[in-house]
Enzyme design. Structure first.
Site, PDB file in Angstrom:
ATOM      1  N   HIS A   1      -2.938 -33.795  29.735  1.00 27.80           N
ATOM      2  CA  HIS A   1      -3.360 -34.815  30.674  1.00 27.80           C
ATOM      3  C   HIS A   1      -3.432 -36.062  29.447  1.00 27.80           C
ATOM      4  O   HIS A   1      -3.245 -37.284  30.081  1.00 27.80           O
ATOM      5  CB  HIS A   1      -4.789 -34.395  31.139  1.00 27.80           C
ATOM      6  CG  HIS A   1      -4.413 -33.582  32.522  1.00 27.80           C
ATOM      7  ND1 HIS A   1      -5.173 -34.105  33.476  1.00 27.80           N
ATOM      8  CD2 HIS A   1      -3.766 -32.556  32.764  1.00 27.80           C
ATOM      9  CE1 HIS A   1      -4.669 -32.813  34.651  1.00 27.80           C
ATOM     10  NE2 HIS A   1      -4.046 -32.043  34.010  1.00 27.80           N
TER      11      HIS A   1
ATOM     12  N   GLU B   1      -4.898 -54.561   4.496  1.00 32.90           N
ATOM     13  CA  GLU B   1      -3.510 -54.709   4.930  1.00 32.90           C
ATOM     14  C   GLU B   1      -3.013 -53.822   6.312  1.00 32.90           C
ATOM     15  O   GLU B   1      -2.494 -54.393   6.972  1.00 32.90           O
ATOM     16  CB  GLU B   1      -2.518 -54.537   3.683  1.00 32.90           C
ATOM     17  CG  GLU B   1      -2.840 -52.936   3.016  1.00 32.90           C
ATOM     18  CD  GLU B   1      -1.980 -52.771   2.120  1.00 32.90           C
ATOM     19  OE1 GLU B   1      -2.307 -52.293   1.260  1.00 32.90           O
ATOM     20  OE2 GLU B   1      -0.616 -53.133   2.343  1.00 32.90           O
ATOM     21  N   THR B   2      -3.652 -52.695   5.926  1.00 35.37           N
ATOM     22  CA  THR B   2      -3.327 -51.469   7.208  1.00 35.37           C
ATOM     23  C   THR B   2      -4.297 -50.618   7.013  1.00 35.37           C
ATOM     24  O   THR B   2      -5.256 -50.442   6.284  1.00 35.37           O
ATOM     25  CB  THR B   2      -1.954 -50.588   6.717  1.00 35.37           C
ATOM     26  OG1 THR B   2      -1.021 -51.269   6.414  1.00 35.37           O
ATOM     27  CG2 THR B   2      -1.649 -49.521   7.518  1.00 35.37           C
TER      28      THR B   2
ATOM     29  N   HIS C   1      -1.085 -52.221  11.639  1.00 37.82           N
ATOM     30  CA  HIS C   1      -0.780 -53.444  10.707  1.00 37.82           C
ATOM     31  C   HIS C   1      -0.453 -54.576  11.359  1.00 37.82           C
ATOM     32  O   HIS C   1       0.415 -54.383  12.167  1.00 37.82           O
ATOM     33  CB  HIS C   1       0.272 -52.775   9.718  1.00 37.82           C
ATOM     34  CG  HIS C   1       0.732 -53.828   8.700  1.00 37.82           C
ATOM     35  ND1 HIS C   1       0.173 -53.884   7.751  1.00 37.82           N
ATOM     36  CD2 HIS C   1       1.776 -54.531   8.752  1.00 37.82           C
ATOM     37  CE1 HIS C   1       0.972 -55.084   6.837  1.00 37.82           C
ATOM     38  NE2 HIS C   1       1.849 -55.380   7.896  1.00 37.82           N
TER      39      HIS C   1
ATOM     40  N   HIS D   1       2.316 -48.935  10.937  1.00 36.50           N
ATOM     41  CA  HIS D   1       3.040 -48.866  10.064  1.00 36.50           C
ATOM     42  C   HIS D   1       3.375 -47.384   9.476  1.00 36.50           C
ATOM     43  O   HIS D   1       3.904 -47.260   8.340  1.00 36.50           O
ATOM     44  CB  HIS D   1       2.271 -49.476   8.823  1.00 36.50           C
ATOM     45  CG  HIS D   1       3.145 -50.338   7.959  1.00 36.50           C
ATOM     46  ND1 HIS D   1       4.033 -49.889   7.123  1.00 36.50           N
ATOM     47  CD2 HIS D   1       3.248 -51.791   7.740  1.00 36.50           C
ATOM     48  CE1 HIS D   1       4.657 -50.924   6.300  1.00 36.50           C
ATOM     49  NE2 HIS D   1       4.236 -52.005   6.812  1.00 36.50           N
TER      50      HIS D   1
ATOM     51  N   MET E   1      -4.089 -39.973  30.259  1.00 33.89           N
ATOM     52  CA  MET E   1      -5.398 -40.013  30.570  1.00 33.89           C
ATOM     53  C   MET E   1      -6.352 -40.266  29.527  1.00 33.89           C
ATOM     54  O   MET E   1      -7.059 -39.270  28.965  1.00 33.89           O
ATOM     55  CB  MET E   1      -5.878 -38.818  31.403  1.00 33.89           C
ATOM     56  CG  MET E   1      -5.118 -38.705  33.058  1.00 33.89           C
ATOM     57  SD  MET E   1      -5.813 -37.633  33.795  1.00 33.89           S
ATOM     58  CE  MET E   1      -7.305 -38.418  34.662  1.00 33.89           C
TER      59      MET E   1
ATOM     60  N   HIS F   1     -16.232 -39.486  24.206  1.00 34.79           N
ATOM     61  CA  HIS F   1     -16.739 -39.239  22.798  1.00 34.79           C
ATOM     62  C   HIS F   1     -18.082 -39.834  22.359  1.00 34.79           C
ATOM     63  O   HIS F   1     -18.445 -39.622  21.621  1.00 34.79           O
ATOM     64  CB  HIS F   1     -15.517 -39.500  21.860  1.00 34.79           C
ATOM     65  CG  HIS F   1     -14.335 -38.601  22.005  1.00 34.79           C
ATOM     66  ND1 HIS F   1     -13.403 -38.880  21.053  1.00 34.79           N
ATOM     67  CD2 HIS F   1     -14.015 -37.785  22.812  1.00 34.79           C
ATOM     68  CE1 HIS F   1     -12.328 -37.730  21.223  1.00 34.79           C
ATOM     69  NE2 HIS F   1     -12.935 -37.282  22.464  1.00 34.79           N
TER      70      HIS F   1
ATOM     71  N   HIS G   1     -11.243 -39.345  27.388  1.00 34.16           N
ATOM     72  CA  HIS G   1      -9.810 -38.830  27.827  1.00 34.16           C
ATOM     73  C   HIS G   1     -10.284 -37.629  28.759  1.00 34.16           C
ATOM     74  O   HIS G   1     -11.437 -37.060  28.933  1.00 34.16           O
ATOM     75  CB  HIS G   1      -9.128 -38.323  26.599  1.00 34.16           C
ATOM     76  CG  HIS G   1      -9.854 -36.950  25.972  1.00 34.16           C
ATOM     77  ND1 HIS G   1      -9.736 -35.579  26.310  1.00 34.16           N
ATOM     78  CD2 HIS G   1     -10.780 -37.107  24.825  1.00 34.16           C
ATOM     79  CE1 HIS G   1     -10.267 -35.136  25.483  1.00 34.16           C
ATOM     80  NE2 HIS G   1     -11.170 -35.743  24.486  1.00 34.16           N
ATOM     81  N   CYS G   2      -9.301 -37.258  29.533  1.00 35.14           N
ATOM     82  CA  CYS G   2      -9.392 -36.141  30.648  1.00 35.14           C
ATOM     83  C   CYS G   2      -9.375 -34.935  29.949  1.00 35.14           C
ATOM     84  O   CYS G   2      -8.708 -34.791  28.890  1.00 35.14           O
ATOM     85  CB  CYS G   2      -8.142 -36.109  31.678  1.00 35.14           C
ATOM     86  SG  CYS G   2      -8.358 -35.076  32.911  1.00 35.14           S
TER      87      CYS G   2
ATOM     88  N   ASP H   1     -14.121 -36.829  29.454  1.00 35.17           N
ATOM     89  CA  ASP H   1     -15.022 -36.548  28.249  1.00 35.17           C
ATOM     90  C   ASP H   1     -14.970 -37.829  27.405  1.00 35.17           C
ATOM     91  O   ASP H   1     -14.212 -38.377  27.020  1.00 35.17           O
ATOM     92  CB  ASP H   1     -14.121 -35.395  27.356  1.00 35.17           C
ATOM     93  CG  ASP H   1     -14.662 -35.266  25.880  1.00 35.17           C
ATOM     94  OD1 ASP H   1     -15.575 -35.777  25.422  1.00 35.17           O
ATOM     95  OD2 ASP H   1     -14.200 -34.558  25.381  1.00 35.17           O
TER      96      ASP H   1
ATOM     97  N   HIS I   1      -9.144 -33.270  37.739  1.00 34.86           N
ATOM     98  CA  HIS I   1      -9.241 -34.238  36.509  1.00 34.86           C
ATOM     99  C   HIS I   1     -10.656 -34.291  36.258  1.00 34.86           C
ATOM    100  O   HIS I   1     -11.611 -33.876  37.098  1.00 34.86           O
ATOM    101  CB  HIS I   1      -8.689 -35.558  36.926  1.00 34.86           C
ATOM    102  CG  HIS I   1      -7.256 -35.682  37.176  1.00 34.86           C
ATOM    103  ND1 HIS I   1      -6.239 -35.432  36.122  1.00 34.86           N
ATOM    104  CD2 HIS I   1      -6.564 -35.805  38.190  1.00 34.86           C
ATOM    105  CE1 HIS I   1      -5.129 -35.545  36.540  1.00 34.86           C
ATOM    106  NE2 HIS I   1      -5.169 -35.701  38.021  1.00 34.86           N
TER     107      HIS I   1
HETATM  108 CU   LIG Z   1      -6.676 -35.395  33.979  1.00 36.35          CU
END
Ligand SMILES: [Cu+2]
Length: 365
Positions: free
Chosen positions: A164, A298-299, A274, A325, A169, A118, A153-154, A116, A113
């Site tokens: 994954h 609202e959303t 929402h 929603h 993950m 962001h 995330h992986c 990453d 594993h």
């Molecule tokens: Cu992984």
């Protein structure tokens, strides 16, 4: 004599030196702070605005592969997780701080594993530098140069990446401005509470009779799960790892008058948060605090692969449903949370003028 060739070699050597990552922790003369992560929807204690100088914030996450139940029908799921929870924990730092993560992949794992971020810059968000086999651990440090909420995330390569991610993950980082949040017009914004909701689409294969299948290891689940994934029709869309993780006795709580920040991530697929009966007072829909928040929504829309943040002051007591929603996903596939809010009802905002009763018989005279 300094020839052109020597100059080129020298330039290449310099370039190589520049390209060589320097990760010796001792080179950074900054104070360090160790932070114990907590499982979502909760978030570790942190300052909102800070007067402290930038620090190295040390986090540790242990990868856990485990079989879990994801709904009230007993459907099992071969989860792969950061620190045992889906989503992984929210990490909070301030702009200019350094995140230093120790990522542990125990010998009991069946797969390599990585992570990453962001919010990080370079090397596939750190994924290139963090691939750990079972029985290994790695330490990655990156500088938090951009404010906002960001997914991690992986990402172990190829078809392993989406698998994954939708196996659990994924998680998020919140990089706060050092002076805290603001409304984009120079006014500071504060939250009394923060919750982290991680939405996840899941793709559980069914047998010939339509019953969800159960597997003994992630590897055993892979081929059939990937078949379902490729059709892009999730069997479950859930908040925080399972249907009902944030409803009923697990409801999120707040009081009338409290400002609640809801961080919502979706690492793979779009979502439309929402709050039924409420609003988003200030919403960083794309999740980045260098942009002014939208107001009175609202959303709002969470793009797959991103996180957003919404600040709302609860004005009425009661049970609120917080949903995506796409109501089919909310009601039928699981993507519903509850807020249980205590306080005094405001008749001015809403009142039932007449309770439901039989319609008066029309006067036919
Ligand atoms: Cu992984």
């Amino acid at each position: 004599m300094f020839t052109r060739r020597a100059a080129l070699i020298s330039a290449a050597a310099t370039a190589l030196m520049l390209a060589t990552p320097t990760f010796a922790a001792s080179e950074l003369k900054l104070p360090r702070q160790k932070v114990e992560l907590v499982a979502p929807p909760f978030v570790h204690a942190h300052e909102q605005a800070t007067t402290q100088a930038p620090k190295i914030i040390e986090f540790k996450m242990t990868i856990e592969e485990k079989k879990v139940v994801i709904d009230d029908k007993g459907t099992t799921f071969q989860a792969m997780t950061f620190n045992g929870s889906m989503p992984g924990p929210l990490m909070v730092v301030h702009e200019g701080d350094y995140v230093e993560l120790t990522l542990v992949n125990p010998a009991t794992s069946t797969m390599p594993h990585n992570i990453d971020f962001h919010s990080a810059t370079g090397a596939l968000g750190g994924a290139e530098l963090t691939l750990v086999n079972p029985g290994e651990q790695v330490v990655l440090r990156w500088k938090a140069t951009r404010t906002g909420v960001f997914v991690y995330h992986c990402a172990p390569g190829g078809p392993m990446i989406p698998w994954h991610v939708v196996s659990g993950m994924n998680g998020a980082v919140m990089v706060l401005p050092r002076e805290g949040l603001n409304d984009g017009k120079g006014h500071a914004l504060k939250y009394d509470k923060v919750y982290y909701v991680g939405e996840q689409d899941m793709y559980v294969p069914r047998d010939e009779k339509g019953k969800f299948k159960s597997y003994d290891s992630p590897g055993e689940a892979f081929t059939e799960t990937e078949e379902v994934m490729k059709k892009l029709i999730p069997s479950h869309v859930v908040f925080n790892g399972k249907v009902g993780a944030l409803t009923g006795k697990n409801a999120l709580t707040a009081k009338v008058g409290e400002n609640v920040l809801i961080v919502h991530s979706q690492a793979n697929r779009d979502s439309r948060p929402h709050l039924i009966g409420g609003h988003g007072d200030y919403v960083w829909e794309t999740g980045k605090f260098s942009n002014a928040p939208e107001t009175g929504l609202e959303t709002w829309f969470i793009r797959g692969g991103s996180a957003g943040a919404a600040l709302y002051k609860f004005l009425q007591p009661g049970i609120y449903a917080y949903v995506t929603h796409n109501l089919i996903e909310a009601a039928d596939l699981g993507a519903t949370a509850h807020f249980k809010v205590e306080g005094k009802w405001n008749d001015d905002l809403m009142t039932q003028v007449k309770a439901p009763a039989e319609m008066p018989v029309p006067n036919t005279n």
